[in-house]
Design an enzyme around this catalytic site. Sequence first.
Site, PDB file in Angstrom:
ATOM      1  N   TYR A 158     -17.372  17.017 -13.781  1.00  0.00           N
ATOM      2  CA  TYR A 158     -17.833  15.632 -13.821  1.00  0.00           C
ATOM      3  C   TYR A 158     -18.809  15.409 -12.652  1.00  0.00           C
ATOM      4  O   TYR A 158     -18.537  15.844 -11.526  1.00  0.00           O
ATOM      5  CB  TYR A 158     -16.628  14.687 -13.723  1.00  0.00           C
ATOM      6  CG  TYR A 158     -17.027  13.263 -13.455  1.00  0.00           C
ATOM      7  CD1 TYR A 158     -17.901  12.597 -14.319  1.00  0.00           C
ATOM      8  CD2 TYR A 158     -16.554  12.578 -12.343  1.00  0.00           C
ATOM      9  CE1 TYR A 158     -18.289  11.295 -14.067  1.00  0.00           C
ATOM     10  CE2 TYR A 158     -16.934  11.275 -12.093  1.00  0.00           C
ATOM     11  CZ  TYR A 158     -17.810  10.638 -12.951  1.00  0.00           C
ATOM     12  OH  TYR A 158     -18.193   9.352 -12.699  1.00  0.00           O
TER      13      TYR A 158
ATOM     14  N   ASP B 219      -8.250  19.636 -12.946  1.00  0.00           N
ATOM     15  CA  ASP B 219      -8.520  18.294 -13.456  1.00  0.00           C
ATOM     16  C   ASP B 219      -8.209  18.312 -14.959  1.00  0.00           C
ATOM     17  O   ASP B 219      -8.921  18.940 -15.743  1.00  0.00           O
ATOM     18  CB  ASP B 219      -9.984  17.940 -13.183  1.00  0.00           C
ATOM     19  CG  ASP B 219     -10.322  16.513 -13.587  1.00  0.00           C
ATOM     20  OD1 ASP B 219      -9.677  15.985 -14.517  1.00  0.00           O
ATOM     21  OD2 ASP B 219     -11.261  15.936 -12.999  1.00  0.00           O
TER      22      ASP B 219
ATOM     23  N   ARG C 160       0.859  -1.198   0.000  1.00  0.00           N
ATOM     24  CA  ARG C 160       0.000   0.000   0.000  1.00  0.00           C
ATOM     25  C   ARG C 160       0.888   1.239   0.000  1.00  0.00           C
ATOM     26  O   ARG C 160       0.562   2.266  -0.590  1.00  0.00           O
ATOM     27  CB  ARG C 160      -0.934  -0.006   1.222  1.00  0.00           C
ATOM     28  CG  ARG C 160      -1.668   1.306   1.408  1.00  0.00           C
ATOM     29  CD  ARG C 160      -2.894   1.256   2.323  1.00  0.00           C
ATOM     30  NE  ARG C 160      -2.803   0.355   3.433  1.00  0.00           N
ATOM     31  CZ  ARG C 160      -2.108   0.590   4.572  1.00  0.00           C
ATOM     32  NH1 ARG C 160      -1.430   1.708   4.746  1.00  0.00           N
ATOM     33  NH2 ARG C 160      -2.104  -0.304   5.530  1.00  0.00           N
TER      34      ARG C 160
HETATM   35  O1  P1T Z   1     -14.126   7.397 -12.911  1.00  0.00           O
HETATM   36  P1  P1T Z   1     -12.886   7.830 -12.205  1.00  0.00           P
HETATM   37  O2  P1T Z   1     -11.649   7.226 -12.728  1.00  0.00           O
HETATM   38  O3  P1T Z   1     -13.010   7.720 -10.714  1.00  0.00           O
HETATM   39  O4  P1T Z   1     -12.676   9.382 -12.538  1.00  0.00           O
HETATM   40  C1  P1T Z   1     -13.543  10.397 -12.159  1.00  0.00           C
HETATM   41  C2  P1T Z   1     -13.454  11.552 -13.112  1.00  0.00           C
HETATM   42  C3  P1T Z   1     -12.710  12.665 -12.742  1.00  0.00           C
HETATM   43  N1  P1T Z   1     -12.574  13.737 -13.565  1.00  0.00           N
HETATM   44  C4  P1T Z   1     -13.149  13.758 -14.780  1.00  0.00           C
HETATM   45  C5  P1T Z   1     -12.992  14.955 -15.654  1.00  0.00           C
HETATM   46  C6  P1T Z   1     -13.896  12.651 -15.219  1.00  0.00           C
HETATM   47  O5  P1T Z   1     -14.441  12.701 -16.440  1.00  0.00           O
HETATM   48  C7  P1T Z   1     -14.064  11.526 -14.370  1.00  0.00           C
HETATM   49  C8  P1T Z   1     -14.858  10.334 -14.776  1.00  0.00           C
HETATM   50  N2  P1T Z   1     -15.732  10.596 -15.846  1.00  0.00           N
HETATM   51  C9  P1T Z   1     -16.589   9.686 -16.409  1.00  0.00           C
HETATM   52  C10 P1T Z   1     -16.725   8.422 -15.990  1.00  0.00           C
HETATM   53  C11 P1T Z   1     -17.376  10.210 -17.534  1.00  0.00           C
HETATM   54  O6  P1T Z   1     -17.951   9.426 -18.312  1.00  0.00           O
HETATM   55  O7  P1T Z   1     -17.423  11.437 -17.687  1.00  0.00           O
END
Ligand code: P1T
Length: 397
Positions: A110, A182, A55
């Site tokens: 998101y 992001d 971890r």
């Molecule tokens: O799904 P995950 O790997 O936990 O990521 C989250 C996330 C964070 N930031 C952005 C800009 C994202 O688009 C996402 C995840 N987005 C999708 C699953 C989607 O279809 O938009």
Amino acid sequence: MKARAKGTAPRIETQAVHAGQAPEPITGAVMTPVFLTSTYAQKGPGVHTGFEYSRTQNPTRFALEANLAALEGGAGAWGLAFNAGVAASTAVLAALLEAGDHVVAGDDLYGGSYRLFDKIFRRLGVSFSYVDARDAAAVAAAIGPRTRLCWVETPTNPLLRLVDIRAVARACGARGVRLCVDNTFMTPFFQRPLDLGADLVVHSTTKYLNGHSDVVGGAVIGRDGDLRARVAFVQNSMGGSQSAFDSFLVLRGTKTLAVRMERHQQNALAVARWLESRPEVERVLYPGLRSHPQHALARRQMSGFGGMVGFVLRGKTGGSRGALARARTFLRRLRVFTCAESLGGVESLAEHPAIMTHASIPAERRRALGIGDGLVRLSVGIEHVDDLIADLEAALG
Ligand code: P1T
């Protein structure tokens, strides 16, 4: 990767293939081995090689982290890999905030990021102001005495609006607020927020960085050593570090980042231009189109426009009910594109944000932002562009 004696630093295409990946010292294996072990032998209590427990330390994950750091931040940057994009985001918030603190966040995010803020961190005593971060002055005006963090996506998901990172970084820096960007949609191949003044970058590596839709992962990258210590402490204390096997897959993905991103963009631009010519389409959202209201900023801030395209279908009968019915029919008829959440893989995907990825955003908020019933989001893959356009044409018809 060995430093160069002279000349320029290796370009991102070269870093993508090599950074973090010296041949394995015992056998000379060129590809980083998958260290599938939870623990490491110690010669005596506390006498170890620097590896105690997976971890905390895992060589495959370390290789991925060094690779992502080099791509996003260059020399001196650090990276930490997580088992989801939302785990990376959670680690940033947990590292920087305590009850009573305030965050200024962009209003188009998101859906899962909004859910994390509103349903988890708000309950823990953190408050959030959502602002239209296209306007750096609006971000500055929302900063208060307890603001610790500003959080933006650019381009935003799903409306593909842009945030002027340099301007927002200036507003935040003047008030001692950390800026986290992001960068999932652009990847460091097209946009490097740390160079524009951001303190931290987060990624859902599930998307373009891995690129093959077979891993869920995330990353945090920065340059400040104190921030690294804080985020790494959370990664170790709360869990969430990426597994060795998934780290290997993401590392395999980043090797082809440059060639994939170029093709994604080439196809996306062609698809966006084609959609603009269609009478069924009311509006196309793509930063690479001249019609995008922030096209000039896109050209200045990014070195490409990416593979994500949004468009708004016109309702046959007018009004939102007609548009929703049209969007449903369109998404059911697609054959090359798959109707699915997520993005950034080699295969093309299409989805309906209001029903799918952004369902966790309250309906009024979605409406106010412009995430309507006619909005469809495409993740344009690397297939032959003629096949993609033929598929869209058949589904629109
Ligand atoms: O799904 P995950 O790997 O936990 O990521 C989250 C996330 C964070 N930031 C952005 C800009 C994202 O688009 C996402 C995840 N987005 C999708 C699953 C989607 O279809 O938009």
